[in-house]
Design an enzyme around this catalytic site. Structure first.
Site, PDB file in Angstrom:
ATOM      1  N   LYS A 257       0.938  -1.343  -0.065  1.00 42.58           N
ATOM      2  CA  LYS A 257       0.138  -0.055   0.065  1.00 42.58           C
ATOM      3  C   LYS A 257       0.852   1.218   0.085  1.00 42.58           C
ATOM      4  CE  LYS A 257      -3.945   1.956   2.766  1.00 42.58           C
ATOM      5  NZ  LYS A 257      -4.707   1.659   3.943  1.00 42.58           N
TER       6      LYS A 257
ATOM      7  N   SER B 200      -9.681   1.708   3.076  1.00 41.74           N
ATOM      8  CA  SER B 200      -8.773   2.422   1.965  1.00 41.74           C
ATOM      9  C   SER B 200      -7.629   1.782   1.323  1.00 41.74           C
ATOM     10  CB  SER B 200      -8.140   3.653   2.818  1.00 41.74           C
ATOM     11  OG  SER B 200      -7.016   2.822   3.725  1.00 41.74           O
TER      12      SER B 200
ATOM     13  N   SER C 251      -9.898  -0.514   7.220  1.00 41.41           N
ATOM     14  CA  SER C 251      -9.181  -0.526   5.769  1.00 41.41           C
ATOM     15  C   SER C 251      -8.440  -1.625   5.260  1.00 41.41           C
ATOM     16  CB  SER C 251      -8.228   0.700   5.821  1.00 41.41           C
ATOM     17  OG  SER C 251      -8.978   1.942   5.800  1.00 41.41           O
TER      18      SER C 251
END
Lengths: 95, 479
Positions: B73, B148, B172
């Site tokens: 990420k 996210s 997330s």
């Protein structure tokens, strides 16, 4: 309910320039969210101590010693300055 | 899955170089539709892969993650590579050091294919708040992958990497895992160092794996956890390889089901059905299902949406246009701006809507006259929620429920109403508030508009008891 004026004050504290239209929009959105969190007032917390952190850790200390970063890291940090003079971060005058 | 690839590498059925370029081929083919990645590091990855191949050829022993291609990420720092956190304010920013998780994975000889898309600074539940692109759900490209960590989950789901790292502040990792049909583990707060993870809300943030199987999650988790001198909230409690403790036996395991999570009308009927079927499945496996009582998700969410923006408003103060990141000062040296103008105008120009919204909400809740009403009250309710979990865990080993109230929603469906978007976190935020570990595992599909959409089951465990949690998830997966 947060007025447009309130929103401008908050934005000033947060150091963000916002337009009049943005203030209008944020006033509605932030009021909606604050309305939702009113739910917290239903919880009986009279005998509850607030917690900031889940681990219960307090004052985690270590030796106050200097650990040199390597040259590459130092250069990397300097390269990321938006404006620089030699190896210094250049900033505007305060006033 | 990771173990299979590892064995192929060790038996020299495939080289890491070949495996890595196969993944790049897959990315080239699928990425135009999915848009999971913000940057790719082909040469960097292939160099590492070849180094692992040399080790294998020399007969050296390699670990399970050596030579296995992963995606990270884009809010975790890899030395020398761009890290944007999905924000324009960090466009062109180059990380000058490795996050601790990256350092640990490098020691394992992991291969990093690239960095994945996310909502700006991990603030969002769909990747629509990314300043760069919206990632698409591979099961229906008109839908979001969740967020996210949507880029990481989509990349794993579309087989564009063997595994990925995400971060979870209010759901997330787990919510996108649920939307994409992958496994997502949020470890106990403190088990994985946050050093080099770009901070969102520091008392909630935790890094964890997004994978295809529970065993893979155990493998990755075991190798990123541990005490770190750079993160004073990290604890030294992981000293084993969790993949070695997956017996798949849940006989007499006590699984709690909080009735509050099934009340109200926010829970989609298809999701409810799948969760109910999962309860039956556990009963058949010999687990004991026990009713427990927890504060409703709305309390947790209200608590979360005060404390989290407060921490955000503090953490985002560093994006001031002075020391790093985009600044209106750049190439603007001849005007009459003073320091304050740089702050106001840089933040206005380079931070996104949702980020500003949360900064302002937090600034307000922490401001004189409102601190007790909002922040302190929320901290008390946080303690209350933690106590309730402690009570529940006196009776049960694991708590079961839905990961998200619905399957993946449509792109654009919730962007105009922030509060509605926040409700996507209603079942996941409690674990962050209490700091407990939680995992989302694929539990079935719900048919919506003719498309089969994955639905995740959430299991929450006791503090530091990832062993029971992972085993419980593993038992479900293999049966």
């Amino acid at each position: 309910m947060l007025s447009k004026n309130n929103v401008q004050k908050i934005a000033n504290l947060a150091r963000i320039e916002i337009s009049d239209e943005e203030a209008e929009k944020y006033s509605k959105e932030l009021s909606d969210i604050l309305g939702f969190v009113e739910k917290l007032n239903e919880a009986d917390t009279d005998k509850i101590e607030p917690i900031a952190h889940i681990t219960g850790a307090k004052n985690v200390t270590r030796e106050d010693e200097i650990i040199e970063a390597n040259a590459e890291t130092k250069e990397g940090i300097i390269k990321n300055f938006p404006e620089k003079k030699d190896r210094f971060d250049k900033v505007k005058a305060v006033f | 899955m990771i173990r299979d690839l590892h064995e192929k590498l060790v038996n020299q059925e495939i080289t890491s170089e070949q495996l890595t370029s196969d993944y790049f081929d897959a990315i080239e083919k699928k990425e135009p539709k999915i848009e999971a990645f913000l940057s790719l590091n082909k040469e960097f990855a292939l160099d590492k892969a070849r180094a692992v191949d040399r080790k294998i050829q020399n007969g050296e022993e390699i670990g399970l993650l050596a030579g296995i291609p992963s995606a990270i990420k884009d809010n975790m720092c890899i030395n020398g590579l761009p890290v944007t956190a999905g924000s324009k304010v960090l466009e062109n920013y180059i990380a000058p050091y490795d996050a601790t998780v990256i350092k640990k994975l490098k020691k394992e000889d992991a291969v990093f294919l690239g960095k994945t898309n996310l909502d700006e600074f991990a603030m969002g539940s769909s990747t629509e708040n990314s300043a760069y692109q919206t990632t698409k759900n591979a099961h229906d490209t008109s839908r979001v992958p969740g967020g996210s960590s949507g880029g990481s989950a989509a990349a794993v789901a579309a087989d564009m990497c063997a595994y990925a790292l995400g971060s979870d502040t209010g759901g997330s990792i787990r919510q996108p895992a649920s939307f994409c049909g992958t496994v997502g583990l949020k470890p106990t707060y403190g088990l994985v160092s946050r050093y080099g993870l770009i901070a969102m809300a520091s008392s909630f943030d935790q890094i964890g794996p997004i994978t295809r199987t529970v065993e893979d999650a155990a493998i990755v988790f075991s190798r990123i956890a541990g005490k770190d001198r750079h993160d004073s909230t990290s604890v030294p409690l992981v000293d084993k390889n969790y993949e070695d403790f997956l017996s798949g036996n849940v006989k007499n395991l006590k699984i709690g089901v909080p009735k509050e999570y099934f009340e109200g009308n926010g829970l989609d009927a298809g999701v409810r059905k799948i969760v109910e079927n999962s309860i039956e499945k556990y009963e058949k496996l010999g687990a004991k299902i026990i009713d427990v009582s927890l504060p409703s998700g709305e309390y947790a969410l209200a608590t979360y949406y005060i404390i989290q923006p407060c921490e955000v408003s503090s953490n985002m103060a560093r994006y001031d246009g002075i020391r790093f990141g985009q600044s209106i000062e750049k190439g603007n040296s001849e005007d009459n701006f003073v320091l304050k103008d740089i702050y106001f105008k840089s933040r206005a120009k380079y931070l996104g809507k949702e980020v500003k919204r949360r900064i302002m909400l937090g600034t307000y809740a922490l401001s004189a006259g409102y601190y007790d009403q909002y922040y302190k009250k929320a901290q008390k309710v946080r303690a209350l929620i933690k106590n309730k979990f402690e009570e529940a865990f006196q009776k049960v080993d694991v708590i079961l429920g839905p990961t998200a109230p619905t399957p993946a929603f449509k792109i654009g469906e919730k962007t105009e109403n922030p509060l509605e978007m926040y409700l996507a976190d209603i079942y996941t935020a409690p674990a962050n508030i209490a700091g407990i570990p939680a995992i989302s595992i694929p539990a079935g599909n719900a048919k919506i508009e003719g498309k089969e959409l994955p639905v995740g089951l959430q299991l929450m465990g006791k503090w530091f008891d990832e062993e029971t949690l992972l085993n419980c998830a593993h038992a479900f997966e293999i049966s």
